[in-house]
Design a protein around this motif. Structure first.
Motif, PDB file in Angstrom:
ATOM      1  N   ARG A 147       0.829  -1.206   0.000  1.00  0.00           N
ATOM      2  CA  ARG A 147       0.000   0.000   0.000  1.00  0.00           C
ATOM      3  C   ARG A 147       0.861   1.252   0.000  1.00  0.00           C
ATOM      4  O   ARG A 147       0.558   2.223  -0.670  1.00  0.00           O
ATOM      5  CB  ARG A 147      -0.955   0.007   1.194  1.00  0.00           C
ATOM      6  CG  ARG A 147      -2.182  -0.862   0.951  1.00  0.00           C
ATOM      7  CD  ARG A 147      -3.186  -0.748   2.062  1.00  0.00           C
ATOM      8  NE  ARG A 147      -2.810  -1.751   3.059  1.00  0.00           N
ATOM      9  CZ  ARG A 147      -2.778  -1.540   4.360  1.00  0.00           C
ATOM     10  NH1 ARG A 147      -3.121  -0.387   4.857  1.00  0.00           N
ATOM     11  NH2 ARG A 147      -2.427  -2.493   5.186  1.00  0.00           N
ATOM     12  N   ASP A 199       2.189   1.772  -3.381  1.00  0.00           N
ATOM     13  CA  ASP A 199       1.127   2.218  -4.272  1.00  0.00           C
ATOM     14  C   ASP A 199       0.888   3.718  -4.141  1.00  0.00           C
ATOM     15  O   ASP A 199       0.580   4.384  -5.116  1.00  0.00           O
ATOM     16  CB  ASP A 199      -0.154   1.436  -3.996  1.00  0.00           C
ATOM     17  CG  ASP A 199      -1.180   1.620  -5.090  1.00  0.00           C
ATOM     18  OD1 ASP A 199      -2.337   1.927  -4.763  1.00  0.00           O
ATOM     19  OD2 ASP A 199      -0.819   1.462  -6.266  1.00  0.00           O
ATOM     20  N   THR A 216       3.173   5.555  -6.394  1.00  0.00           N
ATOM     21  CA  THR A 216       3.113   5.154  -7.795  1.00  0.00           C
ATOM     22  C   THR A 216       2.234   6.132  -8.560  1.00  0.00           C
ATOM     23  O   THR A 216       1.137   6.462  -8.130  1.00  0.00           O
ATOM     24  CB  THR A 216       2.535   3.731  -7.928  1.00  0.00           C
ATOM     25  OG1 THR A 216       3.374   2.832  -7.212  1.00  0.00           O
ATOM     26  CG2 THR A 216       2.460   3.304  -9.371  1.00  0.00           C
TER      27      THR A 216
END
Length: 103
Positions: A6, A9, A12
């Motif tokens: 997470r 992410d 990202t």
């Protein structure tokens, strides 16, 4: 997802790239396929929480799109792109450096 997944992410930057949509292309067999496809692309972007949609190539089939093509395009963009999701990135550049050869 694990905590590290997470966290990764969050850092990202997701980009969806689509090209040559040709909204408004008229074909007796395909009908409104271009509009259906464009909506599917926008829906996919929203479902996957992309940060940026890059539409390369020809978005419209004609250089002067019909009212229907413009309306359908704007309607899909309003439905899938507009909202209150915060913009979490900033593009920074020094124009004096990047465009030093411009007059």
């Amino acid at each position: 997802l694990t905590f590290s997944d997470r966290l990764a992410d969050v850092h990202t930057f997701k980009i969806l790239i689509a090209t040559d949509i040709h909204l408004g292309y008229l074909d007796a067999v395909r009908g409104n396929d271009t509009f259906v496809t464009f909506e599917e692309i926008m829906k996919c972007a929203k479902q996957n929480e992309v940060d940026f949609v890059l539409l390369g190539g020809d978005l419209f089939h004609d250089n002067k799109p019909s009212r229907k093509a413009m309306h359908n395009c704007m309607e899909a963009m309003r439905q899938y792109c507009m909202g209150d999701k915060p913009i979490l990135f900033e593009v920074l550049s020094d124009q004096a450096v990047n465009f030093c050869n411009s007059k």
